[in-house]
Structure formats: C-alpha cells, structure tokens
Design an enzyme around this catalytic site. Structure first.
Site, PDB file in Angstrom:
ATOM      1  CG  HIS A   1      -6.090   2.521   0.706  1.00 51.57           C
ATOM      2  ND1 HIS A   1      -4.951   3.052   0.126  1.00 51.57           N
ATOM      3  CD2 HIS A   1      -5.673   1.418   1.423  1.00 51.57           C
ATOM      4  CE1 HIS A   1      -3.907   2.304   0.463  1.00 51.57           C
ATOM      5  NE2 HIS A   1      -4.312   1.321   1.235  1.00 51.57           N
TER       6      HIS A   1
ATOM      7  CB  CYS B   1      -0.956  -0.013   1.174  1.00 53.48           C
ATOM      8  SG  CYS B   1      -2.025  -1.471   1.141  1.00 53.48           S
TER       9      CYS B   1
END
Lengths: 385, 385
Positions: free
Chosen positions: B334, B84
């Site tokens: 996200h 991420c």
C-alpha cells in the site's frame, strides 16, 4: 456545459496566528453561502487548494475535512496542489468537473496558514515547490531563484531596479483601497529600492509577504443557474494550463515563462478572444520581476517591454489594461494555495461592478497563477458585466 | 466522451530504500509507454497521486516535476491528495478531464516513497490523514482507529478475530502469484491471529505494510483511441466519489462506511449496472476489517455478513465474486497515494485476460479506494473483455 460563478468570498489576507485552516476556511464559506440561493446541500463536489497544511499543521486530507466544515460532508472532495498555483489548478478542475457533467455545483476553495510557523520553517516549506535535489538541497530558495531570473532579465534588457520597483509601488498603492489586502500603505520607488535586500537585485518590497487566508467560489453549470434562478452574471469563458521543468537549470530560458505563454494561448483559444480584449487582469506577482514576465507571457507586452506597464502607468488602475487592481500578491498578500481562488474572487467583483478599485465597465477578465518559478501556470478567462 | 484505457504499468510494490519518487515514477512511466502507440508528446495532462512527498522527501509540486520525468514537460499537471484515496481521486479527475473535452490523452499516475523514513515518521505522516485536532493530537493513529471499528463491529455482529483473519489469508495467498506484490508468502488463520498485536483486536497480519511504488495509466477519449487505431478494450463505465467526516467521533456509525455506499451508488448509476454484475473487485483492505466493510458498502453483502466472503471462499479467486485477486493492500502492499491507480492496473489486466490470477472471463470490474478511516471514497467501474 458552461461554468457560471454563483458566489465568491474571501477572508482578508493577513496573519492569523491564533487561527487554524478549518477556522479560516469556515469564515470564507460562511460568507460565500450568504450571498446566493445555493445551499451546502446543493454542493456536489468540494475542491480545495492547499500547499503546506501537512508541514505547518500536520493536517492532510483537507478535501474531506473542509467539505465537512463547509456543510457538504457527503460531497465528492479532493485537495489539489500545484505549489503556488494550487488555487488556479483547483478552480480549473472545478470548472472541468462542471463541463464533464459529473457535477452541477462545485465549491472551489483554498486555504493556507503560514504565519503560525517561524519564517525559517515557512521558507523551508515553500522550497518544497522547487526541485528538492537540484535546487532546495543546494541551498537555493525562492527569493534566490527569482533574483537569478531578475538579474538575467536586467542583463538582457534595459531594465533597472527602479523599473521593477514600479510594479511594487503600483500594487501596494492599489492595495490601500482593498479591505481584503494585507497591506494598506502606499510605497514609493525609493522605499522599495532602499528596503532591506533579500536576494539582490530583489529587496524586501520586491517580494510578497507571508500570509494566511481563505477564499471560496461557488461554480455551477449554466443550466443549474438558470433552473434555480440564480443571480449570476459572470461565467468562465476559457481556461488553460501548462507546465515546465521545475528546476531553473532545466529551462531553455529563465527570462521568459513559456508555460504561461502556452497556458494563455490555450485559454485565449478556449475563450475565443485575443489578449487585446482583456479589460482587467490579476497576475502572479510573487516578486516584482514575476509581474513583468507575466504581462509579457500574456501577450500584453513584447519580450523586454513588460516593466513599461508599471513604469508608464499603462497597467495602473486608470491605464489601458489594469493589472492587479486587488494589490496583487505584493500588496494583497499570498496565502500560497489560496491565491488562484482569490484572483477569481477579485475579478468576479470587477465584472459585477462592485470592486473597491473598480475598473470602468470590464467585460473580460483574466487570472494568471504560477507555481514555483514558472513550472505550473493556470490561466482563467472570465466574462460578464 | 467515454474514457478508454490505453496502457497500464506498475513497479512491484516493495521497499526501495535507495530510490526516490522521481525514479520510481520513471520506472512505471517507461513501462506504460512501452506497450502502446501513445507517446509522451500525445499527453495533454498529467495527474499525480501522492500523499507524503512533502513530509518524506521535502518534495511538493510533484505534478509538474513528474510530468517532466514522464517526457510530458508541457502538459497541464497537478497533484491530487485525498489521503489513501489519492490514487482513486487522481484517476477520477483524469476521467473527468477526458469527459469534459479539455484533454484527449491523460497520464494518471501515482507514486509514494515511505520506507526511506523510520516507522515513527511514517506513522506520523499517515496520521495527517486523520483529524489532527480530534484524533492525531489525542494520540490516535490508524491502527487504533481501525481497531476501534473492528472491535465495535465484532461487538455488533457475530464475527471473530479468526473471521477477520480469513481476509488476510485470502489476500496474502493471492499475492503469491502476483509478481507486483510486496509479499509472496502464504499465511494461515493461526499465523494471522497469533502475529504480533498492533492494536487489539488487530494483529500485524491484519494490517497492510509500509510500501514504496509507482503505477501509471494512460487514459484517452474513445475518439482518440479510434482515430489513432489504439489497441484498447477496457473503458471506464462509471465513477463515483463521496466523503464523510474525517474524525471517527463525528460519524453516525463506525461499523459502516456510508461514503463508500454513496460513491458505489453513484458509480453503479453512472455505469448503469447493479452490484450483482461486478465480476471482480479490488477493494481497500488497509486492515482486514476494511475489506469486510467494503464488500458490505458495495452491496455484495448485507451489513454484518461481509466476513463470510473470505471465510466461506465466496470472494476467493474461484468464488462467486473474487475480491482482491491482486493480493490487495494486505498482500500486494500500500504505497498510499498510488493504491487507487494500482487497482486500475490490476483490473485492466483482468479485463484484458492477462492477469497472473486471472478470473474467468470478467466483463465488469470495480475499484474501491478509501482515504482515512472512510472519509474519502472513490469507486471506478471498468468494462471490457
């Protein structure tokens, strides 16, 4: 800031069905720290080339994972992926990190585990390097892509299957003396041409195998090497990188590799050399046709003349410009995300005068690493000796 | 060579079930070239952050593919992956490429398509960011990982579920005014605490959503910006990056994020600033607990005090140090490989004084992007205004 090579190491490229990426990488890392005064604590950054860990091992995030297995848990880390040029791209970013001043010591490594999956899954995974919509979903995988390129090349130029096979013969014969190579068996032109057809005009021995392996290179700034009295003699003279459309259909030509031409031009300019000055090269021969296109893009041969290198022995070990003394992808193997790093390992040994297929006194060496069917190419020019 | 930001752009983070990565990326790219004199022909290199294209779309090799869709087919291109933190790592390598002198103009972009897969497949794909052997294969996925961290943090410090929920309330409320945010709905502490439990003590609104999106930033050398009369006011003052063990079990602590502390320390030193000088920050709040750990690692709060920022309003839009005025990962969304690039988009708008949630006259902005449960962290310090 010039980047200097402090140490190189590699596992044998082979199939390791009981292994994992972290184990293979650890083997290369243990060796790379064994022959230098650089310690894991010195490592500022870890760059990892890997292509299919997500698909084969359910493992992404290999930058941080393998930095930890290298004993450099706190280093900046990242994984780089440019299909089969992942290794070359990884090494180039490591060099840029040094040149930017952000890092003094970088571990550039690659790892790939392929053989634990069945061949259909590996072929599927490799096809992710093609354009999924316009190639992969239409049933076109890499043997077919390179077969299209070879067929058209044979149509445009006076080149036979036997001429292409000469590349495989040369590289397999080189691999015999390389303990890191997956194959150690000589081949003849007849054996190549008569091997099982995989995508006509390419036969089994026109293609590189499925390989597992890991390679690692420690790169430092020349200043770090000097102030730490490192025993180094090989440095990075220049790098180049360029891209092209991923899908074959979107290219202007499929019998030339313009991204490689541009990357080579940039690398030659960066190094301040001409193609004639290259003493030894490792090029991306995933299929025999690929080496032919490579030596043309690099400026060693005119368009349509590249096969002559292998046919007439000019790119043999005792030729004017030896190409793939390691055995290349055909003979040494092709763990895809590792190959570009492995080329640096091989060429560093050449420049240090300690290669099992040692070329006489090389001073300038070149690595050519390709992703997909030519959409990504990195070129590295090393000097030393 | 200082890196300057010439243009930023982003799709709304949302679910685009009919789209593809190349389409989303093209949307961001079209916008990023619309507000600058830089043209696709100027682009020397394209760096792409992406995490799960191989798993969701059967598409790797996104560096070259998306360079082509950006109109920069011949540029050097590579995909970067740090789970991420892929976006943050991508932006940092773009900056290093400028600083090394290898590139004058770089397109740093990210794209992620997640919502086209079912939630089980997305959860599986995300789990590739954890340690496959010691976490994923044992059944531990990210909600569980962060729940362990939250539970231990609540045990060590006087912090309640309501305190953590205040982070989500703040960020969701910020997202209401951000047209790029996936959610535009205010929440209360009660709504967060009483939302569906996903891994106690974390509930649904303690977690960021599954998002699709693309963001793009054009970075140039200050010299290129000057000689081409570009209208730029934001530059990169410093960057930092560090790693940690991927598996939670291998860490010294699970209630601190030492990789973020090290990365922040490096970035502050690179920028020549102290934490007190940061006027606005975008931090990686994949779960509410993550923002608490982030503001502590960044030196905004002492260990155990981080929740106070949201509870007492100090990190609100009108607080002393606004954190996640964009809505953060919780409110804005996200798309994992994009988030770090999206943070640069948001902060550039803040420093240029044109953000929908504009902070008063910021001069220094900070982005904090995390991969896994803290194993990869990149920090970027921007200056301008």
């Amino acid at each position: 800031m010039t980047a200097t090579i402090a140490s190189v190491a590699s596992t044998k490229y082979d199939t390791y069905p009981e292994s994992s990426s972290r184990e293979l990488f650890s083997d290369a890392v243990a060796e790379v720290f064994g022959t230098t005064d650089v310690t894991p604590d010195d490592i500022d950054a870890v760059y990892v080339g890997n292509f299919m860990g997500d698909l084969i091992e359910d493992q992404g995030h290999m930058g941080a994972l393998l930095a930890d297995y290298a004993g450099a848990r706190e280093a900046a880390s990242v994984r780089l992926e440019s299909a089969c040029a992942s290794g070359g791209a990884t090494f180039r970013q490591a060099v840029l990190a040094i040149e930017s001043g952000a890092a003094d010591v970088v571990l550039a490594g690659g790892v790939e585990l392929m053989s634990t999956a069945n061949i259909e899954d590996v072929t599927d995974a490799l096809a992710n390097a093609a354009d999924d919509i316009y190639e992969n979903e239409q049933g076109l995988t890499f043997p077919g892509i390179y077969a299209l390129m070879a067929r058209r090349y044979m149509h445009e130029h006076d080149v036979s299957q036997e001429d292409l096979a000469a590349v495989s013969v040369k590289n397999h014969n080189n691999a015999v003396e390389n303990p890191l190579a997956q194959f150690q068996k000589e081949l003849t032109v007849e054996e190549v041409v008569e091997s099982k057809p995989i995508a006509t005009p390419l036969a089994l021995y026109d293609a590189c195998p499925v390989s597992d392996g890991a390679s690692a290179v420690i790169v430092t700034s020349d200043e770090f090497a000097r102030t730490h009295d490192l025993d180094t003699s090989v440095s990075v003279l220049g790098t180049g990188q360029s891209s092209d459309a991923v899908a074959l259909q979107d290219r202007q030509t499929i019998t030339e590799t313009p991204a490689a031409e541009r990357a080579a031009e940039a690398a030659y300019a960066d190094a301040g050399i001409s193609p004639e000055e290259v003493d030894v090269a490792e090029v991306h021969d995933c299929f025999t046709i690929a080496e032919v296109l490579a030596v043309e893009a690099l400026g060693f041969y005119e368009q349509g003349e590249g096969a002559r290198g292998a046919v007439e022995g000019e790119t043999a070990l005792d030729g004017s410009t030896p190409v793939n003394p390691s055995g290349g992808l055909l003979g040494k193997g092709h763990p895809v995300g590792v190959t570009g790093i492995g080329q640096i390992v091989e060429l560093t040994k050449q420049l240090e005068g300690r290669h099992p297929n040692q070329v006489p006194d090389p001073e300038i060496a070149l690595a050519h690493n390709v992703g997909g069917s030519g959409a990504s190419t990195t070129i590295t020019v090393l000097g030393g000796g």
